[in-house]
Design an enzyme around this catalytic site. Structure first.
Site, PDB file in Angstrom:
ATOM      1  N   CYS A 116      31.264  75.332  57.351  1.00 32.43           N
ATOM      2  CA  CYS A 116      29.992  74.816  56.821  1.00 32.43           C
ATOM      3  C   CYS A 116      29.423  73.675  57.658  1.00 32.43           C
ATOM      4  O   CYS A 116      28.244  73.348  57.523  1.00 32.43           O
ATOM      5  CB  CYS A 116      30.151  74.365  55.384  1.00 32.43           C
ATOM      6  SG  CYS A 116      30.816  75.656  54.341  1.00 32.43           S
ATOM      7  N   HIS A 256      24.463  69.979  53.452  1.00 25.48           N
ATOM      8  CA  HIS A 256      25.011  71.315  53.230  1.00 25.48           C
ATOM      9  C   HIS A 256      24.939  71.628  51.737  1.00 25.48           C
ATOM     10  O   HIS A 256      25.264  70.781  50.913  1.00 25.48           O
ATOM     11  CB  HIS A 256      26.449  71.365  53.739  1.00 25.48           C
ATOM     12  CG  HIS A 256      27.173  72.612  53.334  1.00 25.48           C
ATOM     13  ND1 HIS A 256      26.616  73.862  53.478  1.00 25.48           N
ATOM     14  CD2 HIS A 256      28.393  72.804  52.759  1.00 25.48           C
ATOM     15  CE1 HIS A 256      27.465  74.768  53.024  1.00 25.48           C
ATOM     16  NE2 HIS A 256      28.543  74.152  52.577  1.00 25.48           N
ATOM     17  N   ASN A 286      25.937  78.983  48.477  1.00 22.04           N
ATOM     18  CA  ASN A 286      26.547  78.366  49.664  1.00 22.04           C
ATOM     19  C   ASN A 286      26.554  79.389  50.798  1.00 22.04           C
ATOM     20  O   ASN A 286      27.286  80.379  50.731  1.00 22.04           O
ATOM     21  CB  ASN A 286      27.975  77.924  49.307  1.00 22.04           C
ATOM     22  CG  ASN A 286      28.704  77.288  50.481  1.00 22.04           C
ATOM     23  OD1 ASN A 286      28.241  77.321  51.616  1.00 22.04           O
ATOM     24  ND2 ASN A 286      29.864  76.723  50.206  1.00 22.04           N
TER      25      ASN A 286
HETATM   26  N1  ACO Z   1      33.106  80.664  35.708  1.00 25.85           N
HETATM   27  C1  ACO Z   1      33.743  80.107  34.655  1.00 25.85           C
HETATM   28  N2  ACO Z   1      34.802  79.295  34.796  1.00 25.85           N
HETATM   29  C2  ACO Z   1      35.237  79.055  36.047  1.00 25.85           C
HETATM   30  C3  ACO Z   1      34.629  79.622  37.186  1.00 25.85           C
HETATM   31  C4  ACO Z   1      33.531  80.477  36.978  1.00 25.85           C
HETATM   32  N3  ACO Z   1      32.872  81.065  38.004  1.00 25.85           N
HETATM   33  N4  ACO Z   1      35.288  79.205  38.291  1.00 25.85           N
HETATM   34  C5  ACO Z   1      36.259  78.391  37.861  1.00 25.85           C
HETATM   35  N5  ACO Z   1      36.248  78.308  36.509  1.00 25.85           N
HETATM   36  C6  ACO Z   1      37.132  77.577  35.620  1.00 25.85           C
HETATM   37  C7  ACO Z   1      38.455  77.259  36.274  1.00 25.85           C
HETATM   38  O1  ACO Z   1      39.345  78.346  36.179  1.00 25.85           O
HETATM   39  C8  ACO Z   1      38.910  76.064  35.463  1.00 25.85           C
HETATM   40  O2  ACO Z   1      39.501  76.533  34.288  1.00 25.85           O
HETATM   41  P1  ACO Z   1      40.868  75.835  33.757  1.00 25.85           P
HETATM   42  O3  ACO Z   1      40.496  74.391  33.520  1.00 25.85           O
HETATM   43  O4  ACO Z   1      41.152  76.618  32.522  1.00 25.85           O
HETATM   44  O5  ACO Z   1      41.853  75.986  34.871  1.00 25.85           O
HETATM   45  C9  ACO Z   1      37.616  75.364  35.083  1.00 25.85           C
HETATM   46  O6  ACO Z   1      36.571  76.327  35.307  1.00 25.85           O
HETATM   47  C10 ACO Z   1      37.336  74.141  35.922  1.00 25.85           C
HETATM   48  O7  ACO Z   1      37.634  74.437  37.276  1.00 25.85           O
HETATM   49  P2  ACO Z   1      37.353  73.436  38.430  1.00 25.85           P
HETATM   50  O8  ACO Z   1      37.808  74.016  39.717  1.00 25.85           O
HETATM   51  O9  ACO Z   1      37.839  72.060  38.060  1.00 25.85           O
HETATM   52  O10 ACO Z   1      35.760  73.403  38.372  1.00 25.85           O
HETATM   53  P3  ACO Z   1      34.836  72.472  39.170  1.00 25.85           P
HETATM   54  O11 ACO Z   1      34.006  71.720  38.248  1.00 25.85           O
HETATM   55  O12 ACO Z   1      35.590  71.719  40.234  1.00 25.85           O
HETATM   56  O13 ACO Z   1      33.903  73.525  39.920  1.00 25.85           O
HETATM   57  C11 ACO Z   1      33.703  74.472  42.114  1.00 25.85           C
HETATM   58  C12 ACO Z   1      34.473  74.475  40.796  1.00 25.85           C
HETATM   59  C13 ACO Z   1      32.269  74.812  41.822  1.00 25.85           C
HETATM   60  C14 ACO Z   1      34.320  75.496  43.041  1.00 25.85           C
HETATM   61  C15 ACO Z   1      33.792  73.066  42.736  1.00 25.85           C
HETATM   62  O14 ACO Z   1      35.128  72.644  42.741  1.00 25.85           O
HETATM   63  C16 ACO Z   1      33.267  72.981  44.156  1.00 25.85           C
HETATM   64  O15 ACO Z   1      32.076  73.055  44.376  1.00 25.85           O
HETATM   65  N6  ACO Z   1      34.146  72.766  45.149  1.00 25.85           N
HETATM   66  C17 ACO Z   1      33.750  72.463  46.524  1.00 25.85           C
HETATM   67  C18 ACO Z   1      33.136  73.615  47.275  1.00 25.85           C
HETATM   68  C19 ACO Z   1      32.834  73.181  48.700  1.00 25.85           C
HETATM   69  O16 ACO Z   1      32.296  72.125  48.931  1.00 25.85           O
HETATM   70  N7  ACO Z   1      33.252  73.952  49.674  1.00 25.85           N
HETATM   71  C20 ACO Z   1      33.138  73.460  51.036  1.00 25.85           C
HETATM   72  C21 ACO Z   1      32.350  74.245  51.882  1.00 25.85           C
HETATM   73  S1  ACO Z   1      32.702  75.994  51.774  1.00 25.85           S
HETATM   74  C22 ACO Z   1      33.116  76.565  53.384  1.00 25.85           C
HETATM   75  O17 ACO Z   1      33.457  75.829  54.275  1.00 25.85           O
HETATM   76  C23 ACO Z   1      33.140  78.056  53.571  1.00 25.85           C
END
Ligand code: ACO
Length: 329
Positions: A116, A256, A286
Site C-alpha cells: 500500500c 492511503h 482498499n
Molecule cells: N463482519 C463482521 N464481523 C467481522 C468482520 C466482518 N467483515 N471482520 C471481522 N469481524 C469480527 C472479528 O471476527 C471480531 O470478532 P471477535 O471479537 O468475535 O473475534 C470483531 O469483528 C472485531 O474484530 P477486529 O479485528 O478487532 O475489528 P476491527 O475493528 O479492528 O476492524 C479491520 C477490522 C477493519 C480489518 C481493521 O482492523 C483494519 O482496518 N485493519 C488495518 C487494515 C490496514 O491498514 N491494512 C494495511 C494496508 S493493506 C495492504 O498492504 C495490502
C-alpha cells in the site's frame, strides 16, 4: 531537506473496472453486515475485474489518461514504474506489459513491491531519477487486482479490498511547484502480520497449497491497525519536519484509504480539520498501491486540488512499509 523541488506532477489518470461489490453483496457471501462494514471501515462499494481484465489493462488505461492530461504521448516516457502486489504474472514485470499496451517504446520499465506504500515509494524513485537528470518523463502507476488474491470466504479480509489503478506523470520542476520531500521506511520483522504465504517460490503452487488457501491475503487486522495508525501519524509529522512546513499550511491530506478510522487518526496527529482530508474509501475500498493515485486524480479532476496548493500524501502497507510525500501542486 529539499529547498527547491526537482520534479513535479504534470498529469494524473485513473481507471477502475465496471463491476462492483457492495456491502450488501457481502451479506450473502459471509457472516457480515452493511452496518458492521460501514462502521468499522467506512467502505460501501469496491470495483472488481471481470474474467478478461488484467492488472496491466487498468494500469495502461490510467497511464494513457495521465499522459493525455500532461499533454504527452507514450513515446515521451523514459521510465515506467508500476507499484503493485498483484501483477499479471510471475514475470516479466507488469510495467513491461504496460509498456507494450501503451507503446512506450523509449522507456525502461520496472515494478516495485511496497504494497500500500508502493505509490509513495514510486514517487520517491521518480523524484530521484529526475533530480539526477537520469530521466525526464516518468510514469508512476499504482495498480492492483486484489480481487484475485482475496479469499472471499474470509470475512476478516474479503470486505476490505478492491481493484483499480491510478497514475501520475512526473517531469522536471518549474522551480516552484513539485515534490518538496519524500520519506520512506520499512520493517521486515513484521512481514507475517500481513502477507501471502504462497504464490512465490517458497511454496510453489500445488494442490495442497491451493487446498490450504495459501495463495490468498492473510492479515492480523487488529495488529495491523495499531501499527498503521502509529506509522501513518509518524510519517505525516516526519515529512512536515523534513520540509520545514507547518501543518497549518497543508491544504489537503491524501492518505492511503485502508480504513476511515486510520485516516481520521492520521489527520488528528497533524491537527487537520475534516475539510482538508480527502476521502473516497466509500467508493473503492482498499486498493493498496492504487488508492493514493486514485484519490489524487479524483481530487485534481474535481477541482479539489488547485495549482500551488500544498499536499501531504501518507501511506502504510504490508512489509511493513510506510512513507509520505509533501507536494506543492
Ligand atoms: N463482519 C463482521 N464481523 C467481522 C468482520 C466482518 N467483515 N471482520 C471481522 N469481524 C469480527 C472479528 O471476527 C471480531 O470478532 P471477535 O471479537 O468475535 O473475534 C470483531 O469483528 C472485531 O474484530 P477486529 O479485528 O478487532 O475489528 P476491527 O475493528 O479492528 O476492524 C479491520 C477490522 C477493519 C480489518 C481493521 O482492523 C483494519 O482496518 N485493519 C488495518 C487494515 C490496514 O491498514 N491494512 C494495511 C494496508 S493493506 C495492504 O498492504 C495490502
Amino acid at each position: 531537506m529539499q529547498n527547491r523541488p526537482q520534479a513535479m506532477i504534470i498529469g494524473t489518470g485513473a481507471a477502475v473496472p465496471e463491476k462492483t461489490l457492495t456491502n450488501r453483496d457481502f451479506e450473502t457471501m459471509v457472516d457480515t453486515s452493511n452496518e458492521w462494514i460501514r462502521a468499522r471501515t467506512g467502505m460501501e462499494v469496491r470495483h472488481v475485474v471481470g474474467p478478461d481484465e488484467q492488472n496491466s489493462d487498468l494500469a495502461a488505461a490510467a497511464a494513457l489518461k495521465a499522459l493525455e492530461s500532461a499533454g504527452l504521448t507514450a513515446v515521451d516516457v523514459d521510465l515506467i514504474i508500476v507499484a503493485t502486489i498483484s501483477g499479471d504474472s510471475g514475470f516479466p514485470s507488469t510495467a513491461c506489459f504496460v509498456q507494450k499496451k501503451i507503446g512506450a517504446v523509449n522507456a525502461a520499465a520496472l515494478d516495485i513491491g511496497a504494497a500500500c506504500a508502493g505509490f509513495i515509494y514510486g514517487l520517491d524513485l521518480a523524484d530521484s531519477y529526475i533530480a539526477l537528470g537520469k530521466a525526464k518523463h516518468v510514469l508512476v502507476i499504482g495498480s492492483e487486482v486484489l480481487s484475485r488474491i482475496t479469499d472471499y470466504s474470509d470475512r476478516n479480509t474479503c470486505v476490505l479490498f478492491g481493484d483499480g489503478a491510478g497514475a501520475a506523470v512526473l517531469a522536471p520542476s518549474d522551480g516552484e511547484r513539485g515534490i518538496l520531500g519524500t520519506f520512506i521506511k520499512s520493517d521486515g520483522r513484521l512481514s507475517e502480520l500481513l502477507y501471502i504465504e504462497g504464490l512465490g517460490t517458497k511454496i510453489p503452487p500445488s494442490h495442497q497449497s491451493v487446498d490450504e488457501r495459501k495463495h490468498f491475503i492473510r492479515m492480523a487486522g487488529r495488529e495491523v491497525f495499531k501499527y498503521a495508525v502509529k506509522a501513518m501519524g509518524d510519517s505525516a509529522e516526519e515529512i512536515l519536519m523534513r520540509t520545514g512546513l507547518d501543518n497549518a499550511a497543508v491544504d489537503l491530506l491524501i492518505s492511503h484509504q485502508a480504513n476511515l478510522r486510520i485516516i481520521e487518526a492520521t489527520a488528528r496527529r497533524i491537527n487537520l480539520p475534516a475539510e482538508r482530508v480527502f476521502i473516497n474509501i466509500e467508493k473503492y475500498g482498499n486498493t493498496s498501491s492504487a488508492s493514493i493515485p486514485l484519490a489524487l486524480d479524483e481530487a485534481v479532476r474535481s477541482g479539489r486540488i488547485q495549482p500551488g496548493q500544498l499536499l501531504v500524501l501518507v501511506a502504510f502497507g504490508a512489509g511493513f512499509t510506510w512513507g509520505s510525500a509533501a507536494i506543492r501542486y
